[in-house]
Design a protein around this motif. Structure first.
Motif, short mmCIF file in Angstrom:
data_model
loop_
_atom_site.label_atom_id
_atom_site.label_comp_id
_atom_site.label_asym_id
_atom_site.label_seq_id
_atom_site.Cartn_x
_atom_site.Cartn_y
_atom_site.Cartn_z
N GLU A 24 -36.36 37.52 19.66
CA GLU A 24 -37.06 38.79 19.56
C GLU A 24 -38.57 38.58 19.39
OE1 GLU A 24 -37.00 43.01 17.07
OE2 GLU A 24 -35.81 41.32 16.33
N ALA A 25 -38.94 37.65 18.52
CA ALA A 25 -40.36 37.40 18.27
C ALA A 25 -41.07 36.92 19.53
CB ALA A 25 -40.53 36.38 17.14
N VAL A 26 -40.47 35.97 20.24
CA VAL A 26 -41.08 35.46 21.47
C VAL A 26 -41.17 36.55 22.52
CG1 VAL A 26 -40.74 33.87 23.41
CG2 VAL A 26 -40.46 33.04 21.07
N ASP A 27 -40.12 37.32 22.67
CA ASP A 27 -40.12 38.40 23.66
C ASP A 27 -41.22 39.42 23.37
OD1 ASP A 27 -39.12 39.85 25.92
OD2 ASP A 27 -38.10 41.21 24.54
N LEU A 28 -41.32 39.84 22.12
CA LEU A 28 -42.34 40.84 21.78
C LEU A 28 -43.75 40.27 21.91
CD1 LEU A 28 -40.64 42.45 18.65
CD2 LEU A 28 -40.93 43.49 20.92
N TYR A 29 -43.94 39.04 21.51
CA TYR A 29 -45.27 38.44 21.51
C TYR A 29 -45.73 38.06 22.92
CZ TYR A 29 -49.16 35.43 20.11
OH TYR A 29 -50.40 34.86 19.97
N TYR A 30 -44.87 37.38 23.67
CA TYR A 30 -45.27 36.90 24.99
C TYR A 30 -45.01 37.90 26.12
CZ TYR A 30 -46.33 32.27 23.23
OH TYR A 30 -46.89 31.22 22.56
N ASN A 31 -43.87 38.56 26.08
CA ASN A 31 -43.53 39.46 27.19
C ASN A 31 -44.05 40.88 26.99
OD1 ASN A 31 -42.26 37.35 28.49
ND2 ASN A 31 -40.24 37.88 27.70
N GLU A 32 -44.03 41.35 25.76
CA GLU A 32 -44.53 42.70 25.48
C GLU A 32 -46.00 42.70 25.09
OE1 GLU A 32 -42.65 45.42 26.03
OE2 GLU A 32 -41.00 44.11 26.63
N LEU A 36 -49.39 39.49 16.50
CA LEU A 36 -48.50 39.02 15.43
C LEU A 36 -48.23 40.13 14.42
CD1 LEU A 36 -49.89 35.43 14.76
CD2 LEU A 36 -47.78 36.05 15.94
N ALA A 37 -49.27 40.90 14.11
CA ALA A 37 -49.10 42.00 13.15
C ALA A 37 -48.15 43.07 13.68
CB ALA A 37 -50.46 42.61 12.82
N GLU A 38 -48.27 43.37 14.97
CA GLU A 38 -47.38 44.38 15.57
C GLU A 38 -45.94 43.89 15.62
OE1 GLU A 38 -50.31 46.68 18.70
OE2 GLU A 38 -49.69 44.62 19.17
N VAL A 39 -45.76 42.61 15.93
CA VAL A 39 -44.41 42.04 15.95
C VAL A 39 -43.83 42.05 14.54
CG1 VAL A 39 -43.04 39.96 16.42
CG2 VAL A 39 -44.89 40.62 17.98
N ALA A 40 -44.65 41.66 13.57
CA ALA A 40 -44.20 41.66 12.17
C ALA A 40 -43.77 43.05 11.73
CB ALA A 40 -45.33 41.15 11.26
N MET A 43 -40.44 43.87 13.42
CA MET A 43 -39.32 43.06 12.92
C MET A 43 -39.12 43.20 11.41
SD MET A 43 -39.70 39.56 15.18
CE MET A 43 -38.17 38.88 14.54
N LYS A 44 -40.05 43.89 10.76
CA LYS A 44 -39.98 44.10 9.31
C LYS A 44 -40.01 42.77 8.54
CE LYS A 44 -39.18 48.55 9.86
NZ LYS A 44 -40.23 49.16 10.64
N ILE A 45 -40.89 41.86 9.02
CA ILE A 45 -41.11 40.60 8.32
C ILE A 45 -42.62 40.37 8.25
CG2 ILE A 45 -38.89 39.59 8.98
CD1 ILE A 45 -40.31 37.96 11.11
N ARG A 47 -46.29 38.54 8.85
CA ARG A 47 -46.99 37.98 10.01
C ARG A 47 -46.74 36.46 10.07
NH1 ARG A 47 -51.60 35.72 10.62
NH2 ARG A 47 -52.83 35.93 12.48
N GLN A 48 -46.75 35.82 8.92
CA GLN A 48 -46.49 34.38 8.85
C GLN A 48 -45.06 34.07 9.28
OE1 GLN A 48 -48.95 32.29 8.43
NE2 GLN A 48 -47.57 30.57 8.80
N GLY A 49 -44.13 34.95 8.93
CA GLY A 49 -42.74 34.77 9.36
C GLY A 49 -42.61 34.84 10.87
N VAL A 50 -43.34 35.76 11.46
CA VAL A 50 -43.34 35.89 12.92
C VAL A 50 -43.90 34.62 13.54
CG1 VAL A 50 -44.39 37.10 14.88
CG2 VAL A 50 -43.50 38.40 12.94
N ARG A 51 -45.03 34.18 13.01
CA ARG A 51 -45.66 32.96 13.55
C ARG A 51 -44.71 31.77 13.46
NH1 ARG A 51 -49.31 29.63 14.93
NH2 ARG A 51 -50.69 28.30 13.79
N GLY A 52 -44.01 31.64 12.35
CA GLY A 52 -43.05 30.56 12.19
C GLY A 52 -41.91 30.65 13.20
N ASN A 53 -41.38 31.87 13.40
CA ASN A 53 -40.32 32.07 14.38
C ASN A 53 -40.78 31.70 15.79
OD1 ASN A 53 -38.25 32.99 12.72
ND2 ASN A 53 -38.85 35.12 12.90
N ILE A 54 -42.01 32.10 16.11
CA ILE A 54 -42.54 31.82 17.45
C ILE A 54 -42.75 30.32 17.64
CG2 ILE A 54 -44.58 32.10 18.92
CD1 ILE A 54 -44.74 35.01 17.89
N LYS A 55 -43.35 29.67 16.67
CA LYS A 55 -43.61 28.22 16.80
C LYS A 55 -42.30 27.43 16.92
CE LYS A 55 -47.96 28.19 17.02
NZ LYS A 55 -48.54 27.90 18.33
#
Length: 116
Positions: A24-32, A36-40, A43-45, A47-55
């Motif tokens: 979900e994180a990769v799809d929202l960040y790269y495809n949509e 990071l703030a919008e993805v967070a 996803m209700k997590i 911004r750092q959590g999103v970054r970790g998921n993406i990495k």
């Protein structure tokens, strides 16, 4: 190849192999193209959590490609189909025999269909 495009293409091949949160994180960040703030927020997590998921997911995508090579193979096939279509077009353009021209046209069309 630009990293964003590369990740997006690898995601097309291997996205279903990722854990749901990473997918979900990769799809929202790269495809949509969300920040990071919008993805967070979505996803209700954090911004750092999103970054970790993406990495973690990026690393996994590269590992999948390293082991399976599907994207590399796809690019090779696509390139080969382009070459076949060009060769068929050249045969068609330079032949005076109608049967050969007809076969060359069929080959060019089939290469185009396979590439789609």
């Amino acid at each position: 190849m630009e990293k964003n495009i590369e990740i997006s293409l690898l995601f097309d091949f291997y996205g279903e192999l990722l854990k749901p949160a990473g997918r979900e994180a990769v799809d929202l960040y790269y495809n949509e193209d969300l920040s990071l703030a919008e993805v967070a927020d979505r996803m209700k997590i954090t911004r750092q959590g999103v970054r970790g998921n993406i990495k973690r997911s990026e690393k996994q995508l590269y590992e999948f490609e390293s082991k399976l090579g599907l994207f590399k193979r796809f690019k090779e096939l696509e390139s080969g189909l382009d070459e076949i279509a060009r060769a068929a077009r050249s045969i068609y353009d330079n032949s005076h025999d109608e049967i050969i021209k007809s076969l060359a046209r069929d080959i060019e069309q089939k290469a185009g269909v396979l590439k789609e």
